[in-house]
Design a protein around this motif. Structure first.
Motif, PDB file in Angstrom:
ATOM      1  N   ARG A 165       0.824  -1.210   0.000  1.00  0.00           N
ATOM      2  CA  ARG A 165       0.000   0.000   0.000  1.00  0.00           C
ATOM      3  C   ARG A 165       0.858   1.260   0.000  1.00  0.00           C
ATOM      4  N   PHE A 166       1.971   1.234   0.740  1.00  0.00           N
ATOM      5  CA  PHE A 166       2.795   2.441   0.813  1.00  0.00           C
ATOM      6  C   PHE A 166       3.697   2.607  -0.409  1.00  0.00           C
ATOM      7  N   ILE A 167       4.048   1.529  -1.089  1.00  0.00           N
ATOM      8  CA  ILE A 167       4.737   1.692  -2.364  1.00  0.00           C
ATOM      9  C   ILE A 167       3.742   2.177  -3.418  1.00  0.00           C
ATOM     10  N   ASP A 168       2.489   1.723  -3.337  1.00  0.00           N
ATOM     11  CA  ASP A 168       1.438   2.305  -4.180  1.00  0.00           C
ATOM     12  C   ASP A 168       1.350   3.809  -3.949  1.00  0.00           C
ATOM     13  N   ARG A 169       1.487   4.200  -2.699  1.00  0.00           N
ATOM     14  CA  ARG A 169       1.421   5.620  -2.351  1.00  0.00           C
ATOM     15  C   ARG A 169       2.534   6.403  -3.042  1.00  0.00           C
ATOM     16  N   MET A 170       3.722   5.820  -3.136  1.00  0.00           N
ATOM     17  CA  MET A 170       4.804   6.480  -3.864  1.00  0.00           C
ATOM     18  C   MET A 170       4.411   6.706  -5.322  1.00  0.00           C
ATOM     19  N   GLY A 171       3.734   5.711  -5.917  1.00  0.00           N
ATOM     20  CA  GLY A 171       3.262   5.863  -7.286  1.00  0.00           C
ATOM     21  C   GLY A 171       2.237   6.977  -7.407  1.00  0.00           C
ATOM     22  N   GLU A 172       1.348   7.080  -6.418  1.00  0.00           N
ATOM     23  CA  GLU A 172       0.332   8.139  -6.439  1.00  0.00           C
ATOM     24  C   GLU A 172       0.955   9.522  -6.332  1.00  0.00           C
ATOM     25  N   LEU A 173       2.099   9.612  -5.639  1.00  0.00           N
ATOM     26  CA  LEU A 173       2.764  10.903  -5.460  1.00  0.00           C
ATOM     27  C   LEU A 173       3.562  11.319  -6.692  1.00  0.00           C
ATOM     28  N   GLY A 174       3.665  10.425  -7.678  1.00  0.00           N
ATOM     29  CA  GLY A 174       4.325  10.783  -8.931  1.00  0.00           C
ATOM     30  C   GLY A 174       5.764  10.327  -8.983  1.00  0.00           C
ATOM     31  N   THR A 175       6.669  11.283  -9.141  1.00  0.00           N
ATOM     32  CA  THR A 175       8.094  10.953  -9.278  1.00  0.00           C
ATOM     33  C   THR A 175       8.934  11.569  -8.173  1.00  0.00           C
ATOM     34  N   GLU A 176       8.299  12.145  -7.166  1.00  0.00           N
ATOM     35  CA  GLU A 176       9.059  12.693  -6.044  1.00  0.00           C
ATOM     36  C   GLU A 176       8.202  12.702  -4.791  1.00  0.00           C
ATOM     37  N   CYS A 177       8.865  12.597  -3.653  1.00  0.00           N
ATOM     38  CA  CYS A 177       8.167  12.672  -2.375  1.00  0.00           C
ATOM     39  C   CYS A 177       9.177  12.979  -1.284  1.00  0.00           C
ATOM     40  N   ASP A 178       8.679  13.284  -0.106  1.00  0.00           N
ATOM     41  CA  ASP A 178       9.506  13.350   1.095  1.00  0.00           C
ATOM     42  C   ASP A 178       9.371  11.971   1.747  1.00  0.00           C
ATOM     43  N   PHE A 179      10.337  11.094   1.509  1.00  0.00           N
ATOM     44  CA  PHE A 179      10.196   9.702   1.917  1.00  0.00           C
ATOM     45  C   PHE A 179      10.000   9.557   3.419  1.00  0.00           C
ATOM     46  N   ALA A 180      10.690  10.366   4.215  1.00  0.00           N
ATOM     47  CA  ALA A 180      10.538  10.281   5.672  1.00  0.00           C
ATOM     48  C   ALA A 180       9.122  10.672   6.081  1.00  0.00           C
ATOM     49  N   ARG A 181       8.672  11.817   5.576  1.00  0.00           N
ATOM     50  CA  ARG A 181       7.363  12.351   5.979  1.00  0.00           C
ATOM     51  C   ARG A 181       6.201  11.566   5.386  1.00  0.00           C
ATOM     52  N   ASP A 182       6.331  11.115   4.134  1.00  0.00           N
ATOM     53  CA  ASP A 182       5.200  10.530   3.423  1.00  0.00           C
ATOM     54  C   ASP A 182       5.115   9.005   3.546  1.00  0.00           C
ATOM     55  N   ILE A 183       6.254   8.338   3.745  1.00  0.00           N
ATOM     56  CA  ILE A 183       6.261   6.873   3.719  1.00  0.00           C
ATOM     57  C   ILE A 183       6.795   6.277   5.021  1.00  0.00           C
ATOM     58  N   ALA A 184       8.051   6.586   5.364  1.00  0.00           N
ATOM     59  CA  ALA A 184       8.715   5.918   6.490  1.00  0.00           C
ATOM     60  C   ALA A 184       7.998   6.154   7.812  1.00  0.00           C
ATOM     61  N   ASN A 185       7.480   7.361   8.031  1.00  0.00           N
ATOM     62  CA  ASN A 185       6.805   7.648   9.297  1.00  0.00           C
ATOM     63  C   ASN A 185       5.511   6.862   9.457  1.00  0.00           C
ATOM     64  N   TRP A 186       4.845   6.537   8.343  1.00  0.00           N
ATOM     65  CA  TRP A 186       3.494   5.987   8.415  1.00  0.00           C
ATOM     66  C   TRP A 186       3.430   4.469   8.333  1.00  0.00           C
ATOM     67  N   TYR A 187       4.314   3.883   7.550  1.00  0.00           N
ATOM     68  CA  TYR A 187       4.228   2.439   7.300  1.00  0.00           C
ATOM     69  C   TYR A 187       4.311   1.598   8.584  1.00  0.00           C
ATOM     70  N   PRO A 188       5.359   1.750   9.434  1.00  0.00           N
ATOM     71  CA  PRO A 188       5.387   0.940  10.659  1.00  0.00           C
ATOM     72  C   PRO A 188       4.265   1.305  11.634  1.00  0.00           C
ATOM     73  N   LEU A 189       3.823   2.559  11.589  1.00  0.00           N
ATOM     74  CA  LEU A 189       2.728   2.970  12.465  1.00  0.00           C
ATOM     75  C   LEU A 189       1.451   2.212  12.112  1.00  0.00           C
ATOM     76  N   HIS A 190       1.160   2.086  10.815  1.00  0.00           N
ATOM     77  CA  HIS A 190      -0.039   1.357  10.407  1.00  0.00           C
ATOM     78  C   HIS A 190       0.085  -0.131  10.733  1.00  0.00           C
ATOM     79  N   VAL A 191       1.303  -0.677  10.664  1.00  0.00           N
ATOM     80  CA  VAL A 191       1.497  -2.073  11.030  1.00  0.00           C
ATOM     81  C   VAL A 191       1.176  -2.284  12.509  1.00  0.00           C
ATOM     82  N   ILE A 192       1.773  -1.478  13.388  1.00  0.00           N
ATOM     83  CA  ILE A 192       1.578  -1.696  14.823  1.00  0.00           C
ATOM     84  C   ILE A 192       0.147  -1.377  15.247  1.00  0.00           C
ATOM     85  N   MET A 193      -0.481  -0.398  14.594  1.00  0.00           N
ATOM     86  CA  MET A 193      -1.882  -0.106  14.918  1.00  0.00           C
ATOM     87  C   MET A 193      -2.782  -1.266  14.507  1.00  0.00           C
ATOM     88  N   SER A 194      -2.462  -1.898  13.377  1.00  0.00           N
ATOM     89  CA  SER A 194      -3.222  -3.067  12.943  1.00  0.00           C
ATOM     90  C   SER A 194      -3.091  -4.200  13.953  1.00  0.00           C
TER      91      SER A 194
END
Length: 292
Positions: A12-41
């Motif tokens: 889902r979060f690599i899909d999110r990178m695709g949705e953001l196009g060709t650039e993102c703030d990886f820390a803010r947009d991906i790294a901060n959220w992915y483990p959080l969603h895992v542990i919340m699940s």
């Protein structure tokens, strides 16, 4: 047990990178959220509460960073109280209506046949919900930066994804997301030519330990194939990290998924580290990339 769930969230979060196009703030947009969603699940917490938990965790663990503080003078105490109150409502609900998740296991935990007190229960839940994602987020952000800065390692892992079976540990060694712990010596103890006296305050610097030339071959080289890898990123002894296997699974799963679907990852600005002497986390990692 949780590998399929981790894989689904990683996709889902690599899909999110695709949705953001060709650039993102990886820390803010991906790294901060992915483990959080895992542990919340795993804990059974509602996904819509993720922004509140992330904001609270960052304020508590990076109390000196003005960008992550709502009130610089309080050093995260307000967020601590708010998160404790939020978790209190979760415990009360799980005790009334038990569910099949770790949050319910903690809420209904017994010690010697007796229910844990609310303070102990909340403390366990607080530990799982904060430490369960922040250090892994830090490792993932710092791990991607290490790959960008070490193109040979990036190429090697991309060509041989099995290297992530050891590479995840190398990321934790390299990043050392917890920078230090303080302890008080209970007795005199000699380490080489140094004597620590009972009652001395001792600072354990994990970045230094994880680059110890007497332990590691070429310690200042990022080597995903490093083995053995006796790093102290997960602690030692009675305080060894409960979440080690989950954290390593999250790191290797996201890295494999990303390298199979994303290429040409480059810096797109200056990485920025959280202003903290306790956690080593990137708060900004601007990158450009191409989806495959």
């Amino acid at each position: 047990k949780f590998e399929d769930r981790v894989q689904t969230i990683a996709k889902r979060f690599i899909d999110r990178m695709g949705e953001l196009g060709t650039e993102c703030d990886f820390a803010r947009d991906i790294a901060n959220w992915y483990p959080l969603h895992v542990i919340m699940s795993i804990l059974g917490l509602p996904e819509e509460d993720a922004p509140f938990i992330l904001r609270s965790t960052q304020a508590m663990l990076a109390a000196s960073d003005p960008e992550l503080q709502q009130n610089q003078s309080e050093y995260g105490t307000a967020e601590f109280e708010q998160l404790f109150a939020y978790l209190g409502t979760i415990v009360e609900k799980r005790r009334r209506e038990p569910t099949d998740d770790l949050g319910s296991v903690i809420a209904n935990g017994l010690v010697d046949g007796q229910a844990m007190g609310m303070l102990e229960t909340l403390s366990y839940l607080m530990l799982a919900s904060t430490a369960g994602h922040e250090t892994t987020s830090s490792s993932i952000g710092g791990g991607l930066l290490a790959l960008i800065q070490n193109p040979d390692a990036e190429k090697e892992t991309r060509q041989n994804p099995d290297l992530w079976s050891t590479g995840a540990d190398e990321i934790v060694r390299w990043v050392s997301p917890i920078r230090h712990f303080m302890r008080t010596a209970t007795r005199d103890y000699a380490i080489e030519d140094k004597v620590i006296k009972a009652g001395d305050s001792v600072a354990m610097f994990y970045l230094s330990a994880n680059r110890d030339e007497s332990i590691f071959d070429k310690p200042f080289e990022f080597n995903p194939g490093r083995t053995p890898n006796r790093h102290l990123g997960f602690g030692v002894g009675g305080h060894f990290c409960l979440g080690r296997l989950l954290a390593l699974t999250e790191i290797r799963t996201l890295m494999r998924e990303m390298q199979s679907r994303v290429s040409d990852i480059q810096l797109n600005g200056q990485p920025e580290w959280v202003q903290s002497n306790f956690v080593g986390a990137l708060k900004h990692l601007p990158i450009t990339y191409r989806m495959i």
